[in-house]
Each structure stands twice: as C-alpha cells, then as structure tokens.
Design a protein around this motif. Sequence first.
Motif, PDB file in Angstrom:
ATOM      1  N   ALA A 149       0.845  -1.208   0.000  1.00 34.07           N
ATOM      2  CA  ALA A 149       0.000   0.000   0.000  1.00 34.07           C
ATOM      3  C   ALA A 149       0.878   1.256   0.000  1.00 34.07           C
ATOM      4  CB  ALA A 149      -0.918  -0.004   1.220  1.00 34.07           C
ATOM      5  N   LYS A 150       1.870   1.235   0.866  1.00 33.78           N
ATOM      6  CA  LYS A 150       2.762   2.391   0.999  1.00 33.78           C
ATOM      7  C   LYS A 150       3.529   2.637  -0.299  1.00 33.78           C
ATOM      8  CE  LYS A 150       5.189   4.009   5.052  1.00 33.78           C
ATOM      9  NZ  LYS A 150       6.294   3.708   5.968  1.00 33.78           N
ATOM     10  N   GLU A 151       4.071   1.533  -0.858  1.00 37.80           N
ATOM     11  CA  GLU A 151       4.842   1.669  -2.110  1.00 37.80           C
ATOM     12  C   GLU A 151       3.997   2.288  -3.216  1.00 37.80           C
ATOM     13  OE1 GLU A 151       7.323  -2.382  -1.225  1.00 37.80           O
ATOM     14  OE2 GLU A 151       5.958  -2.370  -2.950  1.00 37.80           O
ATOM     15  N   GLN A 152       2.713   1.955  -3.195  1.00 40.22           N
ATOM     16  CA  GLN A 152       1.817   2.423  -4.258  1.00 40.22           C
ATOM     17  C   GLN A 152       1.237   3.816  -3.969  1.00 40.22           C
ATOM     18  OE1 GLN A 152       1.214   0.736  -7.228  1.00 40.22           O
ATOM     19  NE2 GLN A 152       2.873  -0.549  -6.478  1.00 40.22           N
ATOM     20  N   GLY A 153       1.639   4.408  -2.864  1.00 42.35           N
ATOM     21  CA  GLY A 153       1.222   5.787  -2.591  1.00 42.35           C
ATOM     22  C   GLY A 153      -0.060   5.928  -1.779  1.00 42.35           C
ATOM     23  N   LEU A 154      -0.551   4.803  -1.247  1.00 43.83           N
ATOM     24  CA  LEU A 154      -1.701   4.936  -0.337  1.00 43.83           C
ATOM     25  C   LEU A 154      -1.161   5.346   1.037  1.00 43.83           C
ATOM     26  CD1 LEU A 154      -3.675   1.711  -1.306  1.00 43.83           C
ATOM     27  CD2 LEU A 154      -4.511   4.061  -1.590  1.00 43.83           C
ATOM     28  N   LEU A 155      -1.935   6.115   1.784  1.00 45.91           N
ATOM     29  CA  LEU A 155      -1.501   6.506   3.122  1.00 45.91           C
ATOM     30  C   LEU A 155      -2.070   5.498   4.122  1.00 45.91           C
ATOM     31  CD1 LEU A 155      -1.843  10.372   2.752  1.00 45.91           C
ATOM     32  CD2 LEU A 155       0.068   8.871   2.235  1.00 45.91           C
ATOM     33  N   VAL A 156      -1.349   5.316   5.221  1.00 45.65           N
ATOM     34  CA  VAL A 156      -1.689   4.219   6.139  1.00 45.65           C
ATOM     35  C   VAL A 156      -1.867   4.732   7.560  1.00 45.65           C
ATOM     36  CG1 VAL A 156      -0.882   2.033   7.140  1.00 45.65           C
ATOM     37  CG2 VAL A 156      -0.442   2.520   4.722  1.00 45.65           C
ATOM     38  N   THR A 157      -2.931   4.259   8.214  1.00 47.31           N
ATOM     39  CA  THR A 157      -3.095   4.497   9.646  1.00 47.31           C
ATOM     40  C   THR A 157      -3.290   3.145  10.333  1.00 47.31           C
ATOM     41  OG1 THR A 157      -4.408   5.568  11.379  1.00 47.31           O
ATOM     42  CG2 THR A 157      -5.580   5.055   9.330  1.00 47.31           C
ATOM     43  N   LEU A 158      -2.680   2.995  11.502  1.00 43.96           N
ATOM     44  CA  LEU A 158      -2.729   1.711  12.201  1.00 43.96           C
ATOM     45  C   LEU A 158      -3.350   1.880  13.579  1.00 43.96           C
ATOM     46  CD1 LEU A 158       1.015   0.690  11.601  1.00 43.96           C
ATOM     47  CD2 LEU A 158      -0.945  -0.077  10.245  1.00 43.96           C
ATOM     48  N   HIS A 159      -4.236   0.968  13.979  1.00 41.48           N
ATOM     49  CA  HIS A 159      -4.624   0.890  15.387  1.00 41.48           C
ATOM     50  C   HIS A 159      -3.402   0.354  16.116  1.00 41.48           C
ATOM     51  CE1 HIS A 159      -8.596   1.558  13.926  1.00 41.48           C
ATOM     52  NE2 HIS A 159      -9.157   1.366  15.094  1.00 41.48           N
ATOM     53  N   CYS A 160      -2.888   1.131  17.032  1.00 39.93           N
ATOM     54  CA  CYS A 160      -1.584   0.796  17.624  1.00 39.93           C
ATOM     55  C   CYS A 160      -1.643   0.974  19.143  1.00 39.93           C
ATOM     56  CB  CYS A 160      -0.545   1.728  17.006  1.00 39.93           C
ATOM     57  SG  CYS A 160       1.112   1.538  17.633  1.00 39.93           S
ATOM     58  N   GLY A 161      -1.207  -0.038  19.879  1.00 37.96           N
ATOM     59  CA  GLY A 161      -1.178   0.061  21.337  1.00 37.96           C
ATOM     60  C   GLY A 161      -2.565   0.189  21.935  1.00 37.96           C
ATOM     61  N   GLU A 162      -3.511  -0.565  21.384  1.00 36.88           N
ATOM     62  CA  GLU A 162      -4.885  -0.477  21.907  1.00 36.88           C
ATOM     63  C   GLU A 162      -5.068  -1.352  23.141  1.00 36.88           C
ATOM     64  OE1 GLU A 162      -7.780  -1.264  18.816  1.00 36.88           O
ATOM     65  OE2 GLU A 162      -9.397  -0.369  19.981  1.00 36.88           O
ATOM     66  N   VAL A 163      -4.209  -2.380  23.255  1.00 37.04           N
ATOM     67  CA  VAL A 163      -4.255  -3.253  24.439  1.00 37.04           C
ATOM     68  C   VAL A 163      -2.849  -3.343  25.032  1.00 37.04           C
ATOM     69  CG1 VAL A 163      -6.271  -4.679  23.876  1.00 37.04           C
ATOM     70  CG2 VAL A 163      -4.057  -5.246  22.857  1.00 37.04           C
ATOM     71  N   PRO A 164      -2.759  -3.708  26.331  1.00 34.35           N
ATOM     72  CA  PRO A 164      -1.432  -3.750  26.968  1.00 34.35           C
ATOM     73  C   PRO A 164      -0.547  -4.886  26.435  1.00 34.35           C
ATOM     74  CG  PRO A 164      -3.216  -4.001  28.594  1.00 34.35           C
ATOM     75  CD  PRO A 164      -3.843  -4.032  27.251  1.00 34.35           C
ATOM     76  N   ASP A 165       0.721  -4.807  26.778  1.00 31.48           N
ATOM     77  CA  ASP A 165       1.680  -5.890  26.506  1.00 31.48           C
ATOM     78  C   ASP A 165       1.843  -6.225  25.025  1.00 31.48           C
ATOM     79  OD1 ASP A 165       1.906  -6.052  29.285  1.00 31.48           O
ATOM     80  OD2 ASP A 165       0.200  -7.438  29.392  1.00 31.48           O
ATOM     81  N   ARG A 166       1.949  -5.218  24.211  1.00 28.42           N
ATOM     82  CA  ARG A 166       2.201  -5.457  22.780  1.00 28.42           C
ATOM     83  C   ARG A 166       3.462  -4.698  22.350  1.00 28.42           C
ATOM     84  NH1 ARG A 166      -1.201  -8.580  23.574  1.00 28.42           N
ATOM     85  NH2 ARG A 166      -2.924  -9.306  22.270  1.00 28.42           N
ATOM     86  N   LYS A 167       4.458  -4.731  23.244  1.00 27.12           N
ATOM     87  CA  LYS A 167       5.689  -3.952  23.038  1.00 27.12           C
ATOM     88  C   LYS A 167       6.302  -4.183  21.653  1.00 27.12           C
ATOM     89  CE  LYS A 167      10.145  -3.448  25.445  1.00 27.12           C
ATOM     90  NZ  LYS A 167      10.303  -2.019  25.610  1.00 27.12           N
TER      91      LYS A 167
END
Length: 364
Positions: free
Chosen positions: A215-233
């Motif tokens: 997606a990134k290579e093709q120029g789409l922008l990306v958003t991620l659900h990140c750190g929504e739950v504990p212990d995902r270092k």
Amino acid sequence: MEEWCLLQPKIELHAHLNGSVRDSTLLELARNLAEKGVLVFADVEHVILKDDRSLVECFKLFDLIHVLTTDHATVTRITKEVVEDFASENVVYVELRTTPKKNAAIGMTKRSYMEAVINGLRSVEAVDVDFIPSKMGQKNSTMNLSTDDMCNGTARKKIYVRLLLSIDRRETTAAAMETVQLALEMRDVGVVGIDLSGNPIIGEWVTFLPALKYAKEQGLLVTLHCGEVPDRKEEVNAMLDFLPQRIGHACFIHGEEWIKLKSSKIPVEICLTSNIRTDRFPSIEYHHFVDLYKSKHPVVLCTDDVGMFSTSLSKEYNLAASAFGLGKEEMFQLARDATEFVFADDDVKKNLREIFDSAEKKFM
Ligand code: 6MZ
C-alpha cells in the motif's frame, strides 16, 4: 461550550462506518430480521441499547451489527446516514473507514460492498458531498466551502468525504492484499488510504505487513490501530518503525516506544469516549491526550464509533474542553490543526485551511 463545539467546523479522521450507525437504524433492521425469523428481537434489543461495553463486548456487537447491515442496500443506507449525521454537526471533512466484506450468499464481493458505500455517498441529499478527488475529474471549485455556507442555516451544507479501507486483524495476508488492491483501483472515487483495525488481541503484525508495505509503495496513506491493548511492546515497536502516516488510540505505549512515538511526530487519532467506555484508563484524567497535547505532539480528536459509544465529534470536543480545561481558542486550534493530518490531496487541505481561516473571527 457544548453549543459552541457543535457549531465550530470540525474534522473527523477516525470513524468506522459500522460503528457509526444510528441506534434507531439498528433497531429497525433488527425488527425486520426478527419478522423474517432470522433473529429474536428481544435478544438483541438490549445489546444494541447497552451503554457501557468492554472491548470484548464491542467486538461481539460488531458481529451482530454486521449481520444487520451487510447487504448492499443497507450498506448504502448507513453510509448516507452516517455522512448526514457528521455534516449535521458541522464536520467539514470526514475520513470514513470501513472493512470491505464478502458474502457469497448474497453475491457480495469486497468490490460490490464498496460500490454500495459509494452509492451511499451519491445518495446523500441533505448536504453536498465532495468525494471525487479534483485530479480525477470533478473540479473542487464547485465545492469551495465558506463559513456562511456552514453556519447561517440557509445555504446548503457541504462536506468532504474520503475513504479508508480497513484490514480486519482476522484476515489473511491474501485477503489484506485484496483490500489494498481494491483501494488502489478505487482511488478515483475517493479512497485515500488503508487502516489496520479489528479485535486487537487477534492476529499478528507480520500477517498484514506485506499488504501494508505494498500500500505504501503504491502511494496509499496508512493508519494503524496501535497500542490499543497492553503488553504489545514488540508489535508497537514494529508499527512505529513502519512509519505510518497516523496511528489510532496509542493507549498502551510506554517507555522506549513512547519516546519513539514522540520523536516520530506521527499524529495520533484520539478517541476519548471510546477509550474511557472500554476501560483503557481508570478515568479521563489519566488519558495520554494530556501528555501528548502538552508536549505539542500532533493529535486529532475523533469519535471511533459514534453509534457504539453514543457520542458525536462535538461531544468529544466538549469532553476534552471540560476534562482538560481547554478554552475556545485551544479547541478551535485543535480542530484546525487536523487539516494538516488529512489524507486528502493539497487542494482539499487548502480549502480546509480557508474554511478555518474564515471561521476564525466568528469562533475565537
Ligand atoms: C479496533 C475497531 C474499533 O469496518 O465494518 N473497529 N477496531 N478497535 C476499535 N475500537 C473500539 N472500532 C471499530 O466497522 C466496524 C469494524 O471496525 C473495526 C472492527 O474491525 C469492526 O468490526 P466496519 O465498517
């Protein structure tokens, strides 16, 4: 302040389509399915109307909502209603995200699901909707917004809508890749990026990485659900290293990763009510908005799921104002800052800046 938050122009960057459906629509759809004997109304009514939900209960409710909404006509209807609801509270730009779905039994493919969404955008009557990027044929000049248009109650309201296609963490690499491919094919109808969402305790980052990289290579922008739950270092680290254009939630990012986030300047989509309702924080004073805001990290207030959490973008602004002691000037600036984090092109950003510039006198 509540009325002021309703009237000021706002930008919504984190709204899931099926989480934003009106309760009244869900109840009507449930009644219809009950009449057909598909479900028992009394079994689902209290689930729909319940106010406080754990994260686990949220995902159970999403499964129910998907049973109620996943046919082409209903997807079109809910899209129309959700856009109208945002426009009615003076949201001038909304990035709506949704997971393209397949259902062979009713001839639904990911593409036909998305076409139903687009039909929903086309069928909005209450306001003018700009969703076709100007480079794709529609002149933005016809859509230039003015504060008068938005606020005097006589002219028609206008709203920009752009779409993000969500990858559900339950999906396989191939399914994620299919979603990215579809997003690329639908750029001319306003698809601007990809979101990774779904139950955060399910799935592995490596499953989605090839599709997200593509997606990134093709120029789409990306958003991620990140750190929504504990212990995902480890996952949080990998996500930050990926350098997405934005991240959502970021509730459980600590230590080195917190420092990494701050130095990255990746904008954070903040969903106060959603986080409080699902017990991400003991109470709102502990919300990481405070730290991010004080350190001038880019943040944007968002709703997540208006329907699921009985909120609205105005309510989120009002909540931030009362919980963190922010005044009108700060609230206006917060809304205006979001202009810089939208995934739409520079023409749209320019128009949004103009909207806020001309609204400034009235609201500050
Ligand atoms: C993670 C969420 C979410 O895509 O069917 N979704 N994912 N965390 C959240 N916070 C509570 N809220 C919504 O909209 C519903 C889908 O969006 C994601 C889930 O995958 C949910 O099934 P769409 O339109």
